[in-house]
Scaffold this motif. Structure first.
Motif, mmCIF file in Angstrom:
data_model
loop_
_atom_site.group_PDB
_atom_site.id
_atom_site.type_symbol
_atom_site.label_atom_id
_atom_site.label_comp_id
_atom_site.label_asym_id
_atom_site.label_seq_id
_atom_site.Cartn_x
_atom_site.Cartn_y
_atom_site.Cartn_z
ATOM 1 N N ILE A 189 0.834 -1.207 0.000
ATOM 2 C CA ILE A 189 0.000 0.000 0.000
ATOM 3 C C ILE A 189 0.867 1.254 0.000
ATOM 4 O O ILE A 189 0.612 2.193 -0.755
ATOM 5 C CB ILE A 189 -0.976 -0.011 1.196
ATOM 6 N N GLU A 190 1.896 1.283 0.834
ATOM 7 C CA GLU A 190 2.781 2.456 0.886
ATOM 8 C C GLU A 190 3.450 2.702 -0.462
ATOM 9 O O GLU A 190 3.538 3.831 -0.926
ATOM 10 C CB GLU A 190 3.828 2.281 1.986
ATOM 11 N N TYR A 191 3.918 1.638 -1.089
ATOM 12 C CA TYR A 191 4.573 1.760 -2.392
ATOM 13 C C TYR A 191 3.573 2.226 -3.457
ATOM 14 O O TYR A 191 3.858 3.131 -4.236
ATOM 15 C CB TYR A 191 5.198 0.419 -2.783
ATOM 16 N N GLY A 192 2.400 1.593 -3.477
ATOM 17 C CA GLY A 192 1.373 1.960 -4.452
ATOM 18 C C GLY A 192 0.872 3.377 -4.258
ATOM 19 O O GLY A 192 0.593 4.088 -5.221
ATOM 20 N N LYS A 193 0.769 3.806 -3.006
ATOM 21 C CA LYS A 193 0.328 5.174 -2.694
ATOM 22 C C LYS A 193 1.312 6.191 -3.262
ATOM 23 O O LYS A 193 0.910 7.204 -3.834
ATOM 24 C CB LYS A 193 0.209 5.324 -1.177
ATOM 25 N N ASP A 194 2.595 5.908 -3.120
ATOM 26 C CA ASP A 194 3.620 6.809 -3.644
ATOM 27 C C ASP A 194 3.506 6.945 -5.165
ATOM 28 O O ASP A 194 3.561 8.055 -5.704
ATOM 29 C CB ASP A 194 5.004 6.291 -3.251
ATOM 30 N N ILE A 195 3.309 5.829 -5.844
ATOM 31 C CA ILE A 195 3.148 5.872 -7.311
ATOM 32 C C ILE A 195 1.883 6.642 -7.683
ATOM 33 O O ILE A 195 1.900 7.502 -8.566
ATOM 34 C CB ILE A 195 3.086 4.451 -7.897
ATOM 35 N N ALA A 196 0.768 6.341 -7.016
ATOM 36 C CA ALA A 196 -0.506 6.993 -7.324
ATOM 37 C C ALA A 196 -0.416 8.503 -7.094
ATOM 38 O O ALA A 196 -0.979 9.281 -7.872
ATOM 39 C CB ALA A 196 -1.627 6.394 -6.483
ATOM 40 N N MET A 197 0.278 8.920 -6.053
ATOM 41 C CA MET A 197 0.422 10.355 -5.786
ATOM 42 C C MET A 197 1.244 11.029 -6.881
ATOM 43 O O MET A 197 0.877 12.101 -7.368
ATOM 44 C CB MET A 197 1.075 10.568 -4.416
ATOM 45 N N ARG A 198 2.351 10.399 -7.274
ATOM 46 C CA ARG A 198 3.194 10.985 -8.331
ATOM 47 C C ARG A 198 2.468 11.044 -9.668
ATOM 48 O O ARG A 198 2.647 11.981 -10.434
ATOM 49 C CB ARG A 198 4.493 10.192 -8.477
ATOM 50 N N GLN A 199 1.639 10.035 -9.953
ATOM 51 C CA GLN A 199 0.934 9.970 -11.235
ATOM 52 C C GLN A 199 -0.444 10.623 -11.190
ATOM 53 O O GLN A 199 -1.127 10.661 -12.198
ATOM 54 C CB GLN A 199 0.792 8.518 -11.676
ATOM 55 N N GLN A 200 -0.839 11.095 -10.016
ATOM 56 C CA GLN A 200 -2.173 11.674 -9.810
ATOM 57 C C GLN A 200 -3.246 10.712 -10.320
ATOM 58 O O GLN A 200 -4.081 11.057 -11.146
ATOM 59 C CB GLN A 200 -2.291 13.037 -10.469
ATOM 60 N N SER A 201 -3.182 9.499 -9.800
ATOM 61 C CA SER A 201 -4.139 8.462 -10.197
ATOM 62 C C SER A 201 -4.811 7.897 -8.949
ATOM 63 O O SER A 201 -4.748 8.493 -7.886
ATOM 64 C CB SER A 201 -3.425 7.360 -10.987
ATOM 65 N N GLU A 202 -5.438 6.763 -9.082
ATOM 66 C CA GLU A 202 -6.171 6.161 -7.978
ATOM 67 C C GLU A 202 -5.462 4.892 -7.496
ATOM 68 O O GLU A 202 -4.897 4.153 -8.285
ATOM 69 C CB GLU A 202 -7.590 5.820 -8.434
ATOM 70 N N LEU A 203 -5.494 4.672 -6.187
ATOM 71 C CA LEU A 203 -4.967 3.454 -5.592
ATOM 72 C C LEU A 203 -6.152 2.592 -5.181
ATOM 73 O O LEU A 203 -6.995 3.029 -4.394
ATOM 74 C CB LEU A 203 -4.095 3.775 -4.375
ATOM 75 N N ILE A 204 -6.226 1.384 -5.714
ATOM 76 C CA ILE A 204 -7.315 0.467 -5.419
ATOM 77 C C ILE A 204 -6.723 -0.696 -4.624
ATOM 78 O O ILE A 204 -5.842 -1.402 -5.106
ATOM 79 C CB ILE A 204 -7.998 -0.026 -6.707
ATOM 80 N N ILE A 205 -7.222 -0.876 -3.395
ATOM 81 C CA ILE A 205 -6.693 -1.888 -2.498
ATOM 82 C C ILE A 205 -7.670 -3.061 -2.428
ATOM 83 O O ILE A 205 -8.851 -2.868 -2.129
ATOM 84 C CB ILE A 205 -6.469 -1.290 -1.097
ATOM 85 N N HIS A 206 -7.166 -4.246 -2.707
ATOM 86 C CA HIS A 206 -7.969 -5.466 -2.689
ATOM 87 C C HIS A 206 -7.722 -6.223 -1.388
ATOM 88 O O HIS A 206 -6.646 -6.128 -0.805
ATOM 89 C CB HIS A 206 -7.607 -6.354 -3.881
ATOM 90 N N ASP A 207 -8.713 -7.020 -0.964
ATOM 91 C CA ASP A 207 -8.510 -7.851 0.223
ATOM 92 C C ASP A 207 -7.840 -9.166 -0.206
ATOM 93 O O ASP A 207 -7.536 -9.362 -1.383
ATOM 94 C CB ASP A 207 -9.816 -8.091 0.980
ATOM 95 N N ARG A 208 -7.617 -10.065 0.732
ATOM 96 C CA ARG A 208 -6.889 -11.290 0.414
ATOM 97 C C ARG A 208 -7.662 -12.220 -0.509
ATOM 98 O O ARG A 208 -7.109 -13.173 -1.047
ATOM 99 C CB ARG A 208 -6.462 -12.021 1.671
ATOM 100 N N HIS A 209 -8.966 -11.958 -0.708
ATOM 101 C CA HIS A 209 -9.775 -12.746 -1.640
ATOM 102 C C HIS A 209 -9.874 -12.082 -3.016
ATOM 103 O O HIS A 209 -10.563 -12.589 -3.897
ATOM 104 C CB HIS A 209 -11.179 -12.954 -1.077
ATOM 105 N N GLY A 210 -9.223 -10.933 -3.179
ATOM 106 C CA GLY A 210 -9.218 -10.235 -4.457
ATOM 107 C C GLY A 210 -10.317 -9.210 -4.623
ATOM 108 O O GLY A 210 -10.385 -8.527 -5.641
ATOM 109 N N ARG A 211 -11.200 -9.076 -3.614
ATOM 110 C CA ARG A 211 -12.281 -8.086 -3.695
ATOM 111 C C ARG A 211 -11.766 -6.702 -3.302
ATOM 112 O O ARG A 211 -10.913 -6.575 -2.418
ATOM 113 C CB ARG A 211 -13.426 -8.479 -2.761
ATOM 114 N N ILE A 212 -12.308 -5.673 -3.925
ATOM 115 C CA ILE A 212 -11.909 -4.307 -3.608
ATOM 116 C C ILE A 212 -12.393 -3.964 -2.206
ATOM 117 O O ILE A 212 -13.562 -4.142 -1.882
ATOM 118 C CB ILE A 212 -12.477 -3.313 -4.634
ATOM 119 N N ARG A 213 -11.479 -3.504 -1.367
ATOM 120 C CA ARG A 213 -11.850 -3.129 0.004
ATOM 121 C C ARG A 213 -11.718 -1.644 0.250
ATOM 122 O O ARG A 213 -12.297 -1.111 1.182
ATOM 123 C CB ARG A 213 -11.051 -3.924 1.034
#
Length: 75
Positions: free
Chosen positions: A34-58
């Motif tokens: 999440i920390e790594y993805g957040k950094d990329i999303a902030m630099r690219q001004q995009s969205e970070l979508i976090i999935h749970d361990r079953h693959g569903r968006i949480r």
């Protein structure tokens, strides 16, 4: 820019660009991914979508120019 997804993969967590075949990077914990993805999303001004361990968006966090941003109810 492309959205970033934090997804489970064989007991580990990956950050993947939307519609990508391969992961950008793999981590042992979801928190690290999440920390790594957040950094990329902030630099690219995009969205970070976090999935749970079953693959569903949480959760989703937008770091882009959302014309109609929802009120954040998390504290």
């Amino acid at each position: 820019m492309a959205n970033q997804h934090v997804v489970p993969n064989n007991g580990q967590w990956q950050v993947k660009r939307e519609n990508a075949d391969r992961a950008t990077k793999t981590f042992n914990t979801q928190k690290e991914a999440i920390e790594y993805g957040k950094d990329i999303a902030m630099r690219q001004q995009s969205e970070l979508i976090i999935h749970d361990r079953h693959g569903r968006i949480r959760d989703k966090d937008s770091y882009g120019n959302d014309p109609c941003p929802p009120k954040d109810t998390r504290f």
